[in-house]
Write a protein that holds these residues in place. Sequence first.
Motif, PDB file in Angstrom:
ATOM      1  N   GLU A  15      -8.236 -30.664  24.808  1.00 43.98           N
ATOM      2  CA  GLU A  15      -7.384 -31.237  24.161  1.00 43.98           C
ATOM      3  C   GLU A  15      -6.525 -30.383  23.262  1.00 43.98           C
ATOM      4  OE1 GLU A  15      -9.680 -35.525  23.884  1.00 43.98           O
ATOM      5  OE2 GLU A  15      -9.256 -34.263  22.265  1.00 43.98           O
ATOM      6  N   GLY A  42      -6.302 -34.602  37.531  1.00 41.77           N
ATOM      7  CA  GLY A  42      -7.139 -35.500  36.851  1.00 41.77           C
ATOM      8  C   GLY A  42      -7.537 -34.889  35.622  1.00 41.77           C
ATOM      9  N   SER A  43      -8.032 -33.830  35.486  1.00 39.03           N
ATOM     10  CA  SER A  43      -8.400 -33.113  34.217  1.00 39.03           C
ATOM     11  C   SER A  43      -7.177 -33.422  32.966  1.00 39.03           C
ATOM     12  CB  SER A  43      -8.785 -31.783  34.422  1.00 39.03           C
ATOM     13  OG  SER A  43      -9.708 -31.581  34.929  1.00 39.03           O
ATOM     14  N   THR A  45      -4.795 -35.647  32.913  1.00 40.26           N
ATOM     15  CA  THR A  45      -4.565 -36.951  32.544  1.00 40.26           C
ATOM     16  C   THR A  45      -5.764 -37.262  31.486  1.00 40.26           C
ATOM     17  OG1 THR A  45      -3.823 -37.603  34.577  1.00 40.26           O
ATOM     18  CG2 THR A  45      -4.763 -39.252  33.523  1.00 40.26           C
ATOM     19  N   ARG A  46      -6.922 -36.733  31.806  1.00 43.11           N
ATOM     20  CA  ARG A  46      -8.103 -37.280  30.849  1.00 43.11           C
ATOM     21  C   ARG A  46      -7.818 -36.410  29.467  1.00 43.11           C
ATOM     22  NH1 ARG A  46     -12.068 -33.822  29.856  1.00 43.11           N
ATOM     23  NH2 ARG A  46     -11.630 -32.571  31.450  1.00 43.11           N
ATOM     24  N   LEU A  47      -7.259 -35.284  29.620  1.00 42.12           N
ATOM     25  CA  LEU A  47      -7.150 -34.750  28.182  1.00 42.12           C
ATOM     26  C   LEU A  47      -5.772 -35.274  27.503  1.00 42.12           C
ATOM     27  CD1 LEU A  47      -7.641 -30.841  29.343  1.00 42.12           C
ATOM     28  CD2 LEU A  47      -9.295 -32.444  27.615  1.00 42.12           C
ATOM     29  N   LYS A  49      -4.582 -38.440  27.685  1.00 43.48           N
ATOM     30  CA  LYS A  49      -4.733 -39.765  27.200  1.00 43.48           C
ATOM     31  C   LYS A  49      -5.056 -40.041  25.725  1.00 43.48           C
ATOM     32  CE  LYS A  49      -6.707 -44.180  28.684  1.00 43.48           C
ATOM     33  NZ  LYS A  49      -7.654 -44.746  29.309  1.00 43.48           N
TER      34      LYS A  49
END
Length: 388
Positions: A15, A42-43, A45-47, A49
């Motif tokens: 992040e 995908g990574s 998006t996860r970071l 959010k």
Amino acid sequence: MTARAASWLPLSPGERSVAIEVLTHGPLSRSDIARRLDLSAGSLTRLTKPLIESGLLVEVAEGGALPEGRQGRPSQPLDIVAESRTFVGFKITEDMVYGVVTTLRSDIVARHDLPLDSHDPQHVVDVLRAVTAEFARRFPGLAGIGIGLGGRASDRSVVDESAFLGWHDVPLARLLEERTGLPVVVENDLNALVEAESWFGAGRGLDRFAVLTIGAGLGYGLVSGGRRIVSPEDGRGVGRFWMVNPNGPLTPEGERGSAISLLTIPNIRYQVRAATGRDVSYDEVLAMAARGEPMAARVIDEAARALGTLVAQIANFAMPEKILLAGEGVGLVDVAGPAVRQAILANRHPQAAPVNLETKVSDFHDWARGGAVLAIQVLVLGQVQAGS
């Protein structure tokens, strides 16, 4: 006065990387961020959010405007919400405390200064607290404080040594935290300025970038690989041993020909006073040289040639993409620019690329802004170690 720091969840390393990339280069599309950081969709998006949910990042329309009436689409760029956090930055001089408030992108939104009547640490802390209290009335969500001062600091909290304040081993961060309730970061003022210019100023986006400051003293900092080079010499006044002209003028302390003796404002004024018997300001010395008054013109010409020699040496050995010349003494270039450029050429290979030299007259609020940038780096982004 006890202020309440704005709160946010600690950032993970991933992040933090995303936040730094957007902070220093944004707004950026998701595809640009993924490419720069070598992340999958995908990574990313996860970071992103949690960064969006915390209010640190926001989706914006093309051109950086906030979308109207909606949160945006995944294709819209991401940007930092610069106004979501505010920071106090300080520059401490021998007789003044200069304070600023900045946004998360280091834009100065307020200034307030107070004089120092004493160098006693408790008195200095009282003055810092008073300025912070004034800021807190206008910006109740202050996130933290960054302080830059001449000297050496360890762990970004303790002033190991500051000659102009007469300090040794002063736990300045702890003392001010106890009085304000805000987290505090302390660092050498040149290091703070270099970080600020590298992240948000003349060195933004550059891999190799150098800063040379002239004023009451002389400072040098280097960024390589996008990070400031940390040295045991930080805060030790290396210009005193940077020999430029062994036959040059003496300082009051008897040093001859160093960069300090030739370039700093006190020593330029000393040379003119010794030659003419007149005690004049630095601006007056420059004006006298511009009018062609012989003694002032000679002193300024020597200083200009010394400056050009230093710039050429930095270009020759560090090979930066840009050199920023900053500080309250850069008016020298306006008066004696041709001599500076001649000295650069004389100390460079004839086929060397032109030196990318940028000048910036930095007042003490610019130096204070550097303190705020340290607070941004450490308190928001978790960069505890210098140059990390």
